[in-house]
Design a protein around this motif. Structure first.
Motif: not given
Length: 236
Positions: A154-178
């Motif tokens: 589209g109309s966007v030229k150069s862009w940069t994205w930097i992000a940090v994510r953390g997660g926690w496995d409460f069980t072998d099935k349930l994961n919560v992350s931000a």
């Protein structure tokens, strides 16, 4: 019912090439080094870097991946439905390496994306470069991501994205992350995006995800609006 019918039709159109690829790959698996895997899914909104690519509407996606026997090299074709520039389907071909060093897992890749049947004059092609650094210790996990495109779609030229994510496995099935990230764009809005949510493994191959996405961009419309997104994915 209309939304469900439309989603099912779109799923067939978007994932048909990948299903053909899956059939071909499986038929040739005994003669090829490495291994293939396949995945597909749907969600109530197509969020990328916490902004919507489907104007707030539901979307479907599908992907295939070939990985070398060592796990170092991979190639992945994929497709997803969008709403941008007159296009309703984006396809991509990505390739990269996944080395390990000093206890960290890295994923370094390059992807070429095409927006199918975009309006005349619309810039429908883009290259994206991604570098991930990940670490898991017990139930805790973290990821640092850096992405850059020299010329976005589209109309966007150069862009940069930097992000940090953390997660926690409460069980072998349930994961919560931000996750929280910052996107700087030439010829478009700069913003900070974030998301928080949970994923749950319904079966060995089926996973559900519920996630809140938000940005600080003060732009009218659905692209940067806050949203609660529900999704489901299957892998095999």
């Amino acid at each position: 019912m209309r939304i469900l019918t439309t989603a099912l039709k779109t799923t067939v159109l978007a994932t048909a090439p990948l299903l053909i690829l899956a059939s071909t790959a499986q038929a040739q698996a005994q003669d090829m080094p490495g291994r293939w895997s396949f995945s597909a899914g749907a969600a109530s909104d197509n969020r990328s870097k916490d902004a919507s690519k489907s104007d707030g509407d539901p979307f479907v996606w599908g992907a295939a991946e070939w990985e070398s026997d060592s796990g170092l090299f991979y190639v992945s074709p994929a497709a997803e439905t969008i709403k941008s520039g007159g296009s309703e389907l984006e396809v991509e071909l990505a390739g990269g390496v996944r080395p390990q060093w000093a206890g960290f897992d890295f994923d370094l890749n390059v992807a070429h994306k095409w927006r199918v049947d975009a309006n005349p004059g619309y810039d429908a092609n883009a290259w994206e470069f991604t570098a991930d650094m990940k670490r898991s210790i017990g139930p805790a996990s973290a990821r640092l991501r850096l992405q850059h495109s020299p010329d976005g779609a589209g109309s966007v030229k150069s862009w940069t994205w930097i992000a940090v994510r953390g997660g926690w496995d409460f069980t072998d099935k349930l994961n919560v992350s931000a996750e929280i990230g910052r996107r700087e764009q030439e010829n478009s809005v700069d913003y900070t995006g974030y998301n928080i949510g949970a994923s749950y493994a319904l079966t060995r191959n089926l996973e559900a995800d519920l996630r809140w996405h938000g940005t600080n961009a003060k732009v009218p419309g659905e692209q940067y609006a806050d949203a609660l997104v529900a999704g489901i994915s299957v892998s095999f």
